[in-house]
Write a protein that holds these residues in place. Structure first.
Motif, PDB file in Angstrom:
ATOM      1  N   GLU A   6      74.144  -3.079 -17.740  1.00 41.45           N
ATOM      2  CA  GLU A   6      74.197  -1.704 -17.226  1.00 41.45           C
ATOM      3  C   GLU A   6      72.849  -1.008 -17.255  1.00 41.45           C
ATOM      4  O   GLU A   6      72.711   0.096 -16.723  1.00 41.45           O
ATOM      5  N   ALA A   7      71.841  -1.620 -17.881  1.00 39.47           N
ATOM      6  CA  ALA A   7      70.530  -0.981 -17.999  1.00 39.47           C
ATOM      7  C   ALA A   7      69.889  -0.808 -16.623  1.00 39.47           C
ATOM      8  O   ALA A   7      69.872  -1.724 -15.798  1.00 39.47           O
ATOM      9  N   ALA A   8      69.364   0.380 -16.374  1.00 39.33           N
ATOM     10  CA  ALA A   8      68.729   0.685 -15.093  1.00 39.33           C
ATOM     11  C   ALA A   8      67.496  -0.189 -14.880  1.00 39.33           C
ATOM     12  O   ALA A   8      66.679  -0.367 -15.780  1.00 39.33           O
ATOM     13  N   GLY A   9      67.375  -0.756 -13.678  1.00 40.31           N
ATOM     14  CA  GLY A   9      66.200  -1.546 -13.347  1.00 40.31           C
ATOM     15  C   GLY A   9      66.155  -2.920 -13.981  1.00 40.31           C
ATOM     16  O   GLY A   9      65.130  -3.610 -13.910  1.00 40.31           O
ATOM     17  N   GLN A  10      67.249  -3.340 -14.591  1.00 38.76           N
ATOM     18  CA  GLN A  10      67.274  -4.623 -15.294  1.00 38.76           C
ATOM     19  C   GLN A  10      67.839  -5.716 -14.384  1.00 38.76           C
ATOM     20  O   GLN A  10      68.944  -5.603 -13.876  1.00 38.76           O
ATOM     21  N   ALA A  11      67.070  -6.790 -14.175  1.00 40.42           N
ATOM     22  CA  ALA A  11      67.557  -7.923 -13.393  1.00 40.42           C
ATOM     23  C   ALA A  11      68.647  -8.654 -14.167  1.00 40.42           C
ATOM     24  O   ALA A  11      68.804  -8.465 -15.374  1.00 40.42           O
ATOM     25  N   TYR A  12      69.380  -9.510 -13.458  1.00 34.98           N
ATOM     26  CA  TYR A  12      70.411 -10.309 -14.113  1.00 34.98           C
ATOM     27  C   TYR A  12      69.716 -11.456 -14.847  1.00 34.98           C
ATOM     28  O   TYR A  12      69.185 -12.383 -14.230  1.00 34.98           O
TER      29      TYR A  12
END
Length: 280
Positions: free
Chosen positions: A85-91
């Motif tokens: 759910e972290a903003a800007g975080q890739a999978y």
């Protein structure tokens, strides 16, 4: 094991930022040392809780995450959800490192946000090999995979995936043929099983299926998980059915549709693990 095979496409950067989440400072340091050793110029961010992990994620994206199951303010599944759910975080890979990993796997208690798991009982050398499989995969050119699949289309695609890893693939369309091959190798009496790893589908045409093959390998032949690792491919999302396969002796499951990088990671890890000294 993962339930998100189709999404795992993130590639670790040359200067990765990796996060280690564990309530124990000693464990964080030990895992951090392994990560730093495997990743060279990595920045290791240690966090004691989900709250600290959220702060670290706010400060910047990460390339890989390891977490324990039990945390002071939640568990590994909650931590994995926070990463997703972290903003800007890739999978990115979120790997549970725990002494209870196997029991959680068999009980199907991992959420879809957890990419994979590692059992601490396997030791630091195995952990290093496991992490290397995610971030710096290396082929094992002499390894042989005994592969059982009755669908020509699936078999061809999967065989190509494995051969791209420089693995030798011995493909059989049915369980009976695979068992005959293993018996011939045993009768030869030279100690060569004929394969270094067995990869099989669950549902196969004929009188015998993947369950039967697993039962014969572990029972009749008496080959343990280290001597002949078995990965089972299944499209069955039923947790109890998956748990039965693991309790019957499967080293791990590969869920369909198969993602090539994840399949390679699991196969190469099991092969490396089988070649490590016990309790390394």
């Amino acid at each position: 094991m993962t339930r998100t095979a189709g999404k795992l496409s993130h590639v670790v950067s040359d200067a990765p930022r990796v996060m280690v989440v564990d309530g124990s400072r000693l464990v964080r340091r030990l895992i951090g040392d392994v990560l730093a050793g495997e990743l060279g110029n990595a920045t290791v961010v240690g966090c004691a809780s989900i709250a600290e992990a959220r702060q670290a994620l706010d400060a910047g994206a990460v390339d890989l995450v390891t977490t324990s199951l039990a945390l002071p303010d939640g568990d590994g599944n909650e931590l994995a959800r926070a990463v997703r759910e972290a903003a800007g975080q890739a999978y990115v890979p979120v790997i549970v490192v725990s002494g209870d990993a196997q029991s959680h796997l068999e009980a199907r208690r991992f959420s879809e946000d957890v990419t994979d798991y590692f059992d601490k009982a396997l030791g630091h050398a195995a952990l290093a090999a496991f992490i290397r499989g995610y971030v710096q995969p290396e082929p094992i050119p002499d390894a042989r995979v005994l592969y059982v699949e009755d669908s020509r289309v699936v078999a061809l695609a999967t065989k190509r995936m494995l051969e791209r890893q420089q693995l030798q693939v011995l493909h059989f369309a049915g369980v009976e043929e695979a068992l005959d091959y293993l018996q011939q190798r045993r009768d030869a009496g030279d100690g060569d099983l004929g394969a270094d790893l067995l990869l099989t589908d669950v549902y196969l045409k004929g009188e015998l299926d993947g369950h039967d093959l697993l039962d014969r390998v572990r029972g009749h032949f008496g080959y343990g998980k280290r001597r002949l690792p078995v990965l089972v491919m299944t499209g069955d999302a039923n947790p109890e059915n998956q748990a039965l396969l693991l309790r019957a002796g499967a080293n791990d499951l590969v869920l369909k549709p198969i993602e090539e990088r994840l399949l390679a990671t699991k196969v190469l890890f099991q092969l490396r693990l089988s070649r490590l000294p016990a309790h390394a």
